[in-house]
Design a protein around this motif. Structure first.
Motif, short mmCIF file in Angstrom:
data_model
loop_
_atom_site.label_atom_id
_atom_site.label_comp_id
_atom_site.label_asym_id
_atom_site.label_seq_id
_atom_site.Cartn_x
_atom_site.Cartn_y
_atom_site.Cartn_z
N ALA A 80 0.83 -1.20 0.00
CA ALA A 80 0.00 0.00 0.00
C ALA A 80 0.86 1.25 0.00
O ALA A 80 0.55 2.24 -0.67
CB ALA A 80 -0.93 0.00 1.21
N SER A 81 1.96 1.23 0.75
CA SER A 81 2.88 2.38 0.76
C SER A 81 3.48 2.61 -0.62
O SER A 81 3.51 3.74 -1.13
CB SER A 81 3.98 2.16 1.79
N GLY A 82 3.95 1.51 -1.25
CA GLY A 82 4.53 1.65 -2.58
C GLY A 82 3.52 2.09 -3.62
O GLY A 82 3.81 2.96 -4.46
N ALA A 83 2.32 1.52 -3.58
CA ALA A 83 1.30 1.89 -4.56
C ALA A 83 0.85 3.34 -4.36
O ALA A 83 0.60 4.06 -5.34
CB ALA A 83 0.10 0.95 -4.43
N SER A 136 7.99 -15.56 -3.83
CA SER A 136 8.47 -15.13 -2.51
C SER A 136 7.63 -13.96 -2.04
O SER A 136 6.73 -13.48 -2.74
CB SER A 136 9.95 -14.72 -2.59
N ARG A 137 7.94 -13.48 -0.83
CA ARG A 137 7.23 -12.32 -0.29
C ARG A 137 7.51 -11.07 -1.12
O ARG A 137 6.63 -10.24 -1.32
CB ARG A 137 7.62 -12.10 1.17
N VAL A 138 8.74 -10.94 -1.62
CA VAL A 138 9.09 -9.79 -2.46
C VAL A 138 8.24 -9.79 -3.73
O VAL A 138 7.73 -8.74 -4.17
CB VAL A 138 10.59 -9.80 -2.80
N ALA A 139 8.08 -10.95 -4.34
CA ALA A 139 7.27 -11.05 -5.56
C ALA A 139 5.82 -10.68 -5.28
O ALA A 139 5.17 -10.01 -6.09
CB ALA A 139 7.37 -12.47 -6.12
N ILE A 140 5.31 -11.10 -4.13
CA ILE A 140 3.92 -10.76 -3.78
C ILE A 140 3.76 -9.26 -3.62
O ILE A 140 2.78 -8.67 -4.08
CB ILE A 140 3.49 -11.50 -2.50
N VAL A 141 4.72 -8.62 -2.96
CA VAL A 141 4.66 -7.17 -2.77
C VAL A 141 4.63 -6.46 -4.11
O VAL A 141 3.81 -5.55 -4.34
CB VAL A 141 5.83 -6.68 -1.91
N LEU A 142 5.50 -6.86 -5.02
CA LEU A 142 5.54 -6.23 -6.34
C LEU A 142 4.23 -6.46 -7.10
O LEU A 142 3.71 -5.55 -7.75
CB LEU A 142 6.71 -6.79 -7.15
N GLY A 143 3.68 -7.67 -6.99
CA GLY A 143 2.41 -7.94 -7.64
C GLY A 143 1.26 -7.14 -7.06
O GLY A 143 0.41 -6.63 -7.79
N HIS A 144 1.26 -6.96 -5.75
CA HIS A 144 0.19 -6.19 -5.11
C HIS A 144 0.31 -4.70 -5.43
O HIS A 144 -0.71 -4.01 -5.52
CB HIS A 144 0.23 -6.42 -3.60
N ILE A 145 1.53 -4.21 -5.56
CA ILE A 145 1.68 -2.80 -5.97
C ILE A 145 1.07 -2.60 -7.35
O ILE A 145 0.37 -1.61 -7.61
CB ILE A 145 3.17 -2.41 -5.96
N LEU A 146 1.32 -3.55 -8.24
CA LEU A 146 0.76 -3.45 -9.59
C LEU A 146 -0.77 -3.50 -9.57
O LEU A 146 -1.43 -2.73 -10.27
CB LEU A 146 1.30 -4.59 -10.46
N VAL A 147 -1.34 -4.37 -8.74
CA VAL A 147 -2.79 -4.52 -8.69
C VAL A 147 -3.45 -3.31 -8.04
O VAL A 147 -4.53 -2.87 -8.45
CB VAL A 147 -3.15 -5.82 -7.92
N ALA A 148 -2.82 -2.75 -7.00
CA ALA A 148 -3.41 -1.62 -6.27
C ALA A 148 -3.13 -0.27 -6.92
O ALA A 148 -3.80 0.71 -6.57
CB ALA A 148 -2.89 -1.61 -4.83
N LEU A 149 -2.18 -0.21 -7.84
CA LEU A 149 -1.79 1.06 -8.43
C LEU A 149 -2.94 1.79 -9.14
O LEU A 149 -3.07 3.01 -8.98
CB LEU A 149 -0.61 0.85 -9.39
N PRO A 150 -3.78 1.11 -9.93
CA PRO A 150 -4.88 1.85 -10.58
C PRO A 150 -5.78 2.59 -9.60
O PRO A 150 -6.22 3.72 -9.88
CB PRO A 150 -5.64 0.75 -11.33
N THR A 151 -6.06 1.99 -8.46
CA THR A 151 -6.93 2.64 -7.47
C THR A 151 -6.28 3.90 -6.91
O THR A 151 -6.92 4.95 -6.80
CB THR A 151 -7.24 1.66 -6.33
N THR A 152 -5.01 3.82 -6.57
CA THR A 152 -4.33 5.00 -6.01
C THR A 152 -4.20 6.11 -7.05
O THR A 152 -4.33 7.29 -6.71
CB THR A 152 -2.94 4.61 -5.48
N VAL A 153 -3.97 5.74 -8.29
CA VAL A 153 -3.87 6.76 -9.35
C VAL A 153 -5.20 7.47 -9.54
O VAL A 153 -5.26 8.70 -9.65
CB VAL A 153 -3.40 6.12 -10.67
N VAL A 154 -6.30 6.71 -9.55
CA VAL A 154 -7.62 7.32 -9.74
C VAL A 154 -7.96 8.24 -8.57
O VAL A 154 -8.45 9.37 -8.76
CB VAL A 154 -8.69 6.21 -9.89
#
Length: 276
Positions: A80-83, A136-154
């Motif tokens: 969430a912080s990264g997104a 790994s956990r790092v991969a999950i974080v990167l994937g979640h940033i990608l998924v949550a990014l559209p919401t934060t941008v909007v």
């Protein structure tokens, strides 16, 4: 005129009934989860056998559940912080950047919301294997940033767009640099939206299952833990109790995010009225 008015009222009634039926179809199964979580039976069926809290009691002291919950909280906070940071940067540059590339980057950032989760998960799995990260956990974080990014941008783009341009222009005319204007003027005015975007991104990360299914390593998140427990019929009441708690927390976070968003919009409207 009267015939047209009667036709409009009749169409309005049919539309209202359709919306009501749609809401019942959509939310009734969700409302059944809390109901059956208090039922003194392992079967999710009517008639109810009695009231009990034993399914909630079984949640405490479960080491596997605690580990999955901790993973979801840590991953959710980081993602969430990264997104949110990416959403602030992308949306601000889209509205106020001087680069013609900014609008393209903003459009690309909002694109994942249109792509099926399975496609996103498979693509990310191929990518992390190519770069050597692996599930790994790092991969999950990167994937979640990608998924949550559209919401934060909007969310952030709508907030920056609501702030009168005269506010930023006045700061620049007084000698402030672009960075100072962003840090001292635009960002404080957008703080409620930043908190709202963070909360919504955290919810998306916390509830995400499809992407995690492809990217998880040896440490599952809470949605993966719930999915693994559904294979055991006797675990269903405990899963419903856990789902009820997740629903309650999700409603609280989403409601708080919406309140913050509306408060920020109210402050922006007052600034617009004063500047006018």
């Amino acid at each position: 005129m009267r015939v047209e008015r009667l036709g409009t009222q009749r169409n309005g009634r049919w539309l209202g009934l359709y919306v009501l039926a749609y809401l019942v179809f959509l939310y009734l199964p969700v409302l059944l989860i809390p109901l059956f979580s208090f039922n003194d039976s392992i079967q999710a069926a009517f008639p109810l056998q009695g009231f009990t809290l034993q399914w909630y009691a079984t949640l405490y002291g479960n080491s596997a559940l605690s580990g999955a919950l901790l993973n979801s909280l840590v991953i959710g906070a980081i993602a969430a912080s990264g997104a949110t940071l990416c959403g602030i940067t992308v949306s601000y540059m889209d509205l106020y950047g001087r680069s013609p590339l900014a609008a393209t980057v903003s459009a690309i950032a909002r694109l994942p919301i249109l792509i099926p989760g399975v496609i996103v998960g498979i693509s990310l799995l191929i990518l992390i294997n190519l770069v050597g990260v692996g599930p790994s956990r790092v991969a999950i974080v990167l994937g979640h940033i990608l998924v949550a990014l559209p919401t934060t941008v909007v969310v952030m783009r709508s907030r920056f767009a609501a702030i009168p341009r005269t506010v930023r222009e006045a700061a620049l005319d007084l000698g402030a640099s672009d960075w100072t204007t962003f840090r001292r003027v635009m960002l404080p005015l957008s703080l409620p939206a930043v908190l709202s975007a963070f909360m919504l991104a955290f919810l998306i990360s916390f509830d995400e299952f499809i992407v995690v299914f492809f990217l998880a390593g040896t440490e599952p998140t809470l949605p993966l833990y719930i999915w693994s427990q559904l294979r055991f019929p006797r675990s269903l009441p405990t899963v419903m109790a856990l789902g009820t708690m997740i629903l309650a927390v999700s409603f609280i976070i989403a409601g708080t995010a919406e309140i913050l968003r509306h408060r920020g919009l109210g402050a922006v409207r007052r600034i617009s009225a004063n500047s006018a």
